[in-house]
Scaffold this active site. Structure first.
Site, PDB file in Angstrom:
ATOM      1  N   ASP A 188      67.403 -25.803  83.233  1.00  0.00           N
ATOM      2  CA  ASP A 188      66.601 -24.649  82.813  1.00  0.00           C
ATOM      3  C   ASP A 188      65.664 -24.198  83.921  1.00  0.00           C
ATOM      4  OD1 ASP A 188      65.061 -27.058  82.436  1.00  0.00           O
ATOM      5  OD2 ASP A 188      63.622 -25.917  81.249  1.00  0.00           O
TER       6      ASP A 188
ATOM      7  N   GLU B 161      63.618 -29.079  80.671  1.00  0.00           N
ATOM      8  CA  GLU B 161      62.617 -29.856  81.388  1.00  0.00           C
ATOM      9  C   GLU B 161      61.332 -29.058  81.572  1.00  0.00           C
ATOM     10  OE1 GLU B 161      60.602 -31.373  85.173  1.00  0.00           O
ATOM     11  OE2 GLU B 161      61.303 -29.381  84.607  1.00  0.00           O
TER      12      GLU B 161
END
Length: 417
Positions: free
Chosen positions: A87, A182
């Site tokens: 991400d 994350e």
């Protein structure tokens, strides 16, 4: 010493392929992954790993990509894992990323073509001084780049291909893990460590080439719920106690010249308000607290409660509730029990032709939580700079050095087994 291996690199091509896929995570979403589009990259990575011959490569329902490079040695070598997150930050758009490469950088500021007001200035980015003659990847100035952490992904993928293509390089079993979310602190919420089966791990998610990070902040979240006294404003004299104003007074009494992100560096921690919501009767303040020691966390949390109590003395009919939630802890206390993890990584960095530098992270990584879940996991450089912004950049040569470090690290664990 520099490596005698003859490295071939496709890391830049991989990186450019990955960054154009929008994988921005969403802290407001309750799902895992928080955005389905993260799976678009995950599916691509699983396909590429399968094409390399890694038959167990797959993307699970939670958006985690797993794969194994089988051991090719008769030695008993600890199973190591290389991990990066898919991400990108919610702080800056990652849609329609248009990367550009500044070839043979000769110094000076870099103006980004689609928005001339976006300039990567040498004065603000002193690391550019180490990039003379290198090729620098940036965006066009309208989005972030996604080097955090698609540089790490590309480096792991390129290293995996190199190891598979060079079976004469002996290594133990190597696990690959790509995580979602994350950037919103949920990167290992659904990881299956039993399936992963690794003994030690490395996140490839750091900044300057040569750096290895064995220490993070310890982190807590604090919520202060304030109950004020509501009355009609036309008849409020001597009666109303405004919860928003109470919250504002608390924020106003925070230290001005210390203990905040904008006034600290190095090993100094901070107390940081991140949200305020509510109305006259009820208001909620949210803080994050960061320090490298648990004692430092407690001192800052005690300071905050002292400020709240002092403010509340002026509002005798109002009340508050302060709640502390542990977020993550400094991974150094786990890493230090296994010195070979850092020793091997520093030797790998040397063999890649760099000088290793051990540093601390003023933040957290997936490795912070993985370490306390039983998988010791320091952080190795990926070469990313100015992350979470439209000025994000990474150099091709730094990505290549990170890829070489991963290959050497696999070799060193086998040599020293």
């Amino acid at each position: 010493m520099s490596s005698p291996l003859r490295f071939t690199h496709t890391v830049t091509e991989r990186f450019l392929r990955y960054v154009v896929i929008d994988t921005q995570s969403d802290p407001a979403s309750p799902t895992c992954p928080s955005t389905e589009k993260q799976k678009d990259l995950g599916r691509l990575l699983a396909r590429e790993l399968q094409a390399m011959g890694l038959s167990d490569a797959h993307l699970d329902e939670h958006g985690y990509a797993y794969a194994t490079i089988p051991a090719n040695t008769g030695k008993r070598v600890p199973v190591i894992c290389f991990c990066s997150h898919m991400d990108t930050s919610p702080d800056c758009t990652g849609k329609n990323v248009r990367p550009q490469i500044v070839r043979n950088y000769r110094g000076g500021d870099i103006a980004l073509p689609a928005d001339p007001s976006q300039i990567i200035r040498v004065a603000d980015h002193p690391a550019l001084a180490d990039q003379i003659g290198n090729d620098i990847v940036t965006t066009d100035g309208t989005t972030l780049l996604g080097a955090d952490n698609k540089a790490g992904i590309a480096e792991i993928m390129d290293a995996a291909q190199f190891l598979i293509d060079h079976p004469q390089i002996k290594h133990g079993a190597i696990k690959i893990l790509f995580t979602p979310d994350e950037e919103i602190g949920r990167g290992v919420d659904k990881v299956d460590l039993r399936k992963l089966g690794a003994e030690f791990a490395y996140t490839i998610d750091g900044e300057t080439a040569g750096n290895i990070e064995d220490e993070t902040f310890s982190a807590d979240g604090v919520t202060i719920s304030i109950e004020g006294v509501s009355t009609h404003p036309g008849f409020a004299k001597g009666k109303m106690e405004h919860a928003i104003k109470i919250a504002a007074a608390i924020v106003d009494r925070l230290p001005k010249n210390t203990c905040s992100p904008e006034t600290t560096e190095g090993r100094d921690g901070f107390l940081h308000p991140i949200g305020i919501s509510g109305a006259l009767e009820r208001t909620t303040l949210s803080f994050i607290v960061r320090d490298f020691t648990d004692a430092g966390l407690k001192e800052k949390e005690a300071l905050l409660e002292d400020i709240v109590k002092e403010v509340m003395q002026d509002f005798p009919r109002s009340s508050y509730r302060l709640e502390i939630k542990q977020q993550y802890r400094n991974m150094k206390r786990v890493i230090d029990r296994h010195p070979e993890i850092i020793d091997n990584a520093m030797e790998a960095i040397r063999r890649a032709g760099l000088t290793p530098v051990k540093t601390s992270i003023r933040g957290g990584t997936d490795g912070s939580r993985l370490s306390f879940m039983g998988l010791p996991c320091p952080n190795i450089f990926a070469g990313e700079h100015a992350f979470h912004s439209r000025l994000e950049w990474v150099s091709v040569q730094d990505m290549e050095k990170a890829m070489q470090t991963i290959v050497h690290l696999a070799m060193i664990w086998e040599e020293r087994a």
